[in-house]
Design a protein around this motif. Structure first.
Motif, PDB file in Angstrom:
ATOM      1  N   MET A   1      98.156  33.752   1.319  1.00 39.64           N
ATOM      2  CA  MET A   1      98.408  32.361   1.688  1.00 39.64           C
ATOM      3  C   MET A   1      99.604  31.849   0.897  1.00 39.64           C
ATOM      4  N   ASP A   2     100.399  30.953   1.502  1.00 37.54           N
ATOM      5  CA  ASP A   2     101.655  30.526   0.895  1.00 37.54           C
ATOM      6  C   ASP A   2     101.712  29.009   0.753  1.00 37.54           C
ATOM      7  N   ARG A   3     102.012  28.541  -0.442  1.00 38.66           N
ATOM      8  CA  ARG A   3     102.043  27.102  -0.706  1.00 38.66           C
ATOM      9  C   ARG A   3     103.204  26.408   0.023  1.00 38.66           C
ATOM     10  N   ASP A   4     104.369  27.078   0.104  1.00 38.60           N
ATOM     11  CA  ASP A   4     105.524  26.469   0.784  1.00 38.60           C
ATOM     12  C   ASP A   4     105.245  26.287   2.270  1.00 38.60           C
ATOM     13  N   LEU A   5     104.681  27.309   2.915  1.00 38.59           N
ATOM     14  CA  LEU A   5     104.347  27.185   4.338  1.00 38.59           C
ATOM     15  C   LEU A   5     103.320  26.080   4.553  1.00 38.59           C
ATOM     16  N   ASN A   6     102.365  25.967   3.633  1.00 38.13           N
ATOM     17  CA  ASN A   6     101.358  24.918   3.756  1.00 38.13           C
ATOM     18  C   ASN A   6     101.983  23.530   3.658  1.00 38.13           C
ATOM     19  N   SER A   7     102.968  23.378   2.766  1.00 43.53           N
ATOM     20  CA  SER A   7     103.634  22.076   2.622  1.00 43.53           C
ATOM     21  C   SER A   7     104.456  21.721   3.859  1.00 43.53           C
ATOM     22  N   GLN A   8     104.834  22.737   4.653  1.00 41.56           N
ATOM     23  CA  GLN A   8     105.562  22.488   5.903  1.00 41.56           C
ATOM     24  C   GLN A   8     104.628  22.168   7.065  1.00 41.56           C
ATOM     25  N   GLY A   9     103.321  22.253   6.817  1.00 37.74           N
ATOM     26  CA  GLY A   9     102.356  21.968   7.875  1.00 37.74           C
ATOM     27  C   GLY A   9     102.036  23.161   8.748  1.00 37.74           C
ATOM     28  N   ILE A  10     102.401  24.379   8.312  1.00 35.08           N
ATOM     29  CA  ILE A  10     102.093  25.585   9.081  1.00 35.08           C
ATOM     30  C   ILE A  10     100.607  25.905   8.936  1.00 35.08           C
ATOM     31  N   GLU A  11      99.921  26.124  10.062  1.00 33.69           N
ATOM     32  CA  GLU A  11      98.490  26.436  10.053  1.00 33.69           C
ATOM     33  C   GLU A  11      98.240  27.707  10.872  1.00 33.69           C
ATOM     34  N   PRO A  12      97.679  28.742  10.277  1.00 28.35           N
ATOM     35  CA  PRO A  12      97.380  28.922   8.850  1.00 28.35           C
ATOM     36  C   PRO A  12      98.629  29.337   8.083  1.00 28.35           C
ATOM     37  N   PRO A  13      98.773  28.937   6.819  1.00 31.84           N
ATOM     38  CA  PRO A  13      99.994  29.230   6.066  1.00 31.84           C
ATOM     39  C   PRO A  13      99.990  30.641   5.478  1.00 31.84           C
TER      40      PRO A  13
ATOM     41  N   PHE B   1     109.888  31.867  14.168  1.00 30.29           N
ATOM     42  CA  PHE B   1     108.766  32.753  13.838  1.00 30.29           C
ATOM     43  C   PHE B   1     107.670  31.983  13.123  1.00 30.29           C
ATOM     44  N   GLU B   2     108.066  31.139  12.164  1.00 30.15           N
ATOM     45  CA  GLU B   2     107.092  30.343  11.429  1.00 30.15           C
ATOM     46  C   GLU B   2     106.442  29.286  12.316  1.00 30.15           C
ATOM     47  N   ASN B   3     107.223  28.659  13.177  1.00 24.75           N
ATOM     48  CA  ASN B   3     106.731  27.521  13.956  1.00 24.75           C
ATOM     49  C   ASN B   3     106.061  27.896  15.262  1.00 24.75           C
ATOM     50  N   GLU B   4     106.243  29.149  15.722  1.00 18.79           N
ATOM     51  CA  GLU B   4     105.646  29.557  16.994  1.00 18.79           C
ATOM     52  C   GLU B   4     104.680  30.721  16.851  1.00 18.79           C
ATOM     53  N   PHE B   5     104.982  31.661  15.947  1.00 20.79           N
ATOM     54  CA  PHE B   5     104.112  32.828  15.800  1.00 20.79           C
ATOM     55  C   PHE B   5     103.024  32.579  14.762  1.00 20.79           C
ATOM     56  N   ILE B   6     103.434  32.190  13.542  1.00 19.02           N
ATOM     57  CA  ILE B   6     102.434  31.939  12.495  1.00 19.02           C
ATOM     58  C   ILE B   6     101.680  30.650  12.779  1.00 19.02           C
ATOM     59  N   GLN B   7     102.396  29.622  13.150  1.00 24.91           N
ATOM     60  CA  GLN B   7     101.766  28.330  13.437  1.00 24.91           C
ATOM     61  C   GLN B   7     100.973  28.411  14.735  1.00 24.91           C
ATOM     62  N   GLN B   8      99.689  28.172  14.663  1.00 21.35           N
ATOM     63  CA  GLN B   8      98.859  28.145  15.865  1.00 21.35           C
ATOM     64  C   GLN B   8      97.662  27.214  15.724  1.00 21.35           C
ATOM     65  N   GLY B   9      97.453  26.649  14.510  1.00 25.53           N
ATOM     66  CA  GLY B   9      96.303  25.785  14.303  1.00 25.53           C
ATOM     67  C   GLY B   9      95.054  26.604  14.052  1.00 25.53           C
ATOM     68  N   TYR B  10      93.994  25.917  13.652  1.00 28.40           N
ATOM     69  CA  TYR B  10      92.757  26.599  13.292  1.00 28.40           C
ATOM     70  C   TYR B  10      91.752  26.669  14.449  1.00 28.40           C
ATOM     71  N   HIS B  11      92.150  26.179  15.600  1.00 25.55           N
ATOM     72  CA  HIS B  11      91.218  26.186  16.735  1.00 25.55           C
ATOM     73  C   HIS B  11      91.827  26.847  17.960  1.00 25.55           C
ATOM     74  N   THR B  12      92.908  27.618  17.772  1.00 25.95           N
ATOM     75  CA  THR B  12      93.521  28.374  18.857  1.00 25.95           C
ATOM     76  C   THR B  12      93.161  29.836  18.700  1.00 25.95           C
ATOM     77  N   ASN B  13      92.596  30.410  19.728  1.00 26.53           N
ATOM     78  CA  ASN B  13      92.161  31.804  19.712  1.00 26.53           C
ATOM     79  C   ASN B  13      93.089  32.601  20.621  1.00 26.53           C
ATOM     80  N   ARG B  14      94.029  33.349  20.024  1.00 26.59           N
ATOM     81  CA  ARG B  14      94.984  34.136  20.800  1.00 26.59           C
ATOM     82  C   ARG B  14      94.486  35.571  20.953  1.00 26.59           C
ATOM     83  N   SER B  15      94.506  36.071  22.186  1.00 26.97           N
ATOM     84  CA  SER B  15      94.224  37.486  22.389  1.00 26.97           C
ATOM     85  C   SER B  15      95.411  38.295  21.877  1.00 26.97           C
ATOM     86  N   ILE B  16      95.236  39.600  21.712  1.00 22.24           N
ATOM     87  CA  ILE B  16      96.337  40.437  21.235  1.00 22.24           C
ATOM     88  C   ILE B  16      97.465  40.441  22.252  1.00 22.24           C
TER      89      ILE B  16
END
Length: 468
Positions: free
Chosen positions: A333-345, A412-427
């Motif tokens: 987990m990364d503190r900088d990504l968390n401060s940018q609002g990326i979920e999960p960081p 990459f950070e805003n579209e791939f890593i960022q997805q929120g905690y209630h989005t379930n992506r298939s592979i």
């Protein structure tokens, strides 16, 4: 059963008793105070004439007039399939107001080591629905993959998301329909607020029906934390290897567990190791982590996700350091990504899954999975390096190619890593997002992907981008 009234010393969570017969290590003890209160304990050290007992409920209210009874057996967990849906305290007693547990059997919480010859090699993909895990640091059935976090980061949210969403797809290309996990959730030293959040989420999403929860709160005795993960793992082994369940064990927070070890070590006046932790902490942690795995001829499996908070955000601290030696990778987990609002960081660059290569690819996930992961790692790493350069020379001084890598890192950070905690992506969805991002780069930059895969998927990504 012999009863003694020969307590010689009470030190922190420990009680020292004079005895006149050999007492077994780990033997369970009942201590009765003069006013009739009974506390449970466990033999921590046994030598000629003196026994050290760790008291689970704490030593408050005990004095030398208390009676000590040695029960002649080690601590056991009553196990049954009916445990699913139940909530227990850190010592295995039900706290959900439900009926008493009628066990099918009682099992020693120390467990039995899996014979290495009998281990099945882990190579079955687990779909967590989290792109930064599935796409870049894939979890495999029977693996132990910890989450390295820090104080104030939302590791609990990620753990709950994985607990809700984890499945084993039946075949490659599956859209998420597969075998669900039974979840064993062991909480050690968490606050009452955190405990309420966990329970609300379990109940709201219906995950509690397939879960067994063990709760040791921050105001519970620290010594109880040494028992909680063993109760959880004993339950997991029963459900997996006797009842055929795929079991996901989430243990949080292992830092609190290690602090309890240090407290007990100090009470025993042991010679401390690194930073005051016991010298045997590596061995102790291994007895927990190595209980993950699969057994030949058995349908079920035990997969572990231990969570630990790194004191001072220091990944060289003994707790994450020793955990990294024993387990097969880590999710950072990364503190900088968390401060940018990326979920999960999740910072994918220092994260690692050592069994990923065996759990992905044709017939397991999709034929392009490994190549897409490698290419995104390389592109994101280059973008991160260029960010440091931009701080010195400015973006205008960079070439067109370099600017594309900077744009890639941001998307990459805003579209791939960022997805929120209630989005379930298939592979499938995760890899499609990856191809869409890689389409930002010229084909000749995709030097880690097979040409056949570029022809098959790169044009599809172009079409997706054009439609958007």
């Amino acid at each position: 059963m012999k009863e003694y009234q020969t307590i010689t010393e009470i030190s922190g969570p420990l009680v020292f008793v004079e005895v006149d017969e050999p007492i077994g290590y780990d033997e369970i003890v009942e201590i009765e105070t003069p006013d009739g209160e009974i506390k449970r304990g466990q033999v921590l050290e046994s030598s000629t004439g003196i026994v050290a007992i760790q008291v689970f409920e704490g030593t408050t209210g005990l004095n030398r007039q208390a009676s000590v009874r040695f029960l002649g057996e080690t601590m056991k967990m009553p196990v049954t399939e009916d445990l699913l849906g139940r909530v227990m305290d850190g010592s295995g007693k039900p706290i959900d107001g439900g009926p008493d547990i009628v066990p099918e059997e009682r099992r020693d919480i120390v467990g039995e080591a899996i014979n290495p010859y009998s281990r099945e090699y882990p190579e079955e993909f687990i779909q967590t629905g989290v792109s930064s895990v599935d796409g870049m640091n894939t979890l495999v059935r029977g693996q132990k993959l910890p989450i390295f976090s820090a104080s104030g980061l939302p590791h609990n949210d990620l753990a709950l998301q994985i607990a809700r969403q984890a499945t084993v797809p039946e075949e490659a290309g599956d859209e998420g329909e597969g075998t669900e996990f039974a979840v064993i959730f062991g909480a050690m030293g968490i606050t009452a607020e955190e405990a309420n959040e966990f329970m609300e989420d379990f109940e709201r999403t219906g995950a509690l029906e397939r879960s067994v929860v063990f709760m040791n709160l921050a105001d519970d005795p620290a010594v109880e934390r040494t028992v909680t993960p063993r109760l959880a793992l004993t339950t997991a082994e029963y459900l997996a290897f006797d009842k055929g369940y795929h079991v996901l064990v989430i243990l949080t927070d292992m830092t609190n567990y290690c602090e309890a070890l240090r407290e007990i070590g100090a009470a025993r006046e042991e010679v401390p190791g690194r930073r005051g932790y016991p010298g045997y902490m590596y061995t102790d942690l291994a007895t927990l982590y190595e209980r993950a795995g699969r057994i030949k001829g058995r349908e079920g499996s035990v997969t572990q996700i231990p969570i630990l908070t790194m004191p001072g955000d220091d990944d060289t601290h003994p707790i994450p350091d020793l955990t990294g030696y024993i387990t097969e990778g880590q999710i950072m987990m990364d503190r900088d990504l968390n401060s940018q609002g990326i979920e999960p960081p999740v910072n994918v660059l220092p994260s690692l899954s050592r069994l990923m290569d065996d759990g992905i690819g044709e017939g397991l996930t999709r034929d392009d999975h490994a190549d897409v992961s490698d290419q995104m790692y390389a592109a994101y790493a280059e973008g991160e390096d260029l960010r440091d350069l931009v701080n010195i020379v400015g973006r205008e001084a960079l070439s067109e190619r370099d600017n594309k890598y900077l744009d890639f890192a941001e998307r990459f950070e805003n579209e791939f890593i960022q997805q929120g905690y209630h989005t379930n992506r298939s592979i499938e969805e995760t890899l499609n997002v990856g191809w869409n991002l890689l389409s930002m780069l010229p084909k000749d930059e995709l030097n880690r992907i097979d040409e056949e895969l570029i022809e098959k998927y790169y044009e599809e990504a172009d079409a997706i981008e054009a439609e958007a």
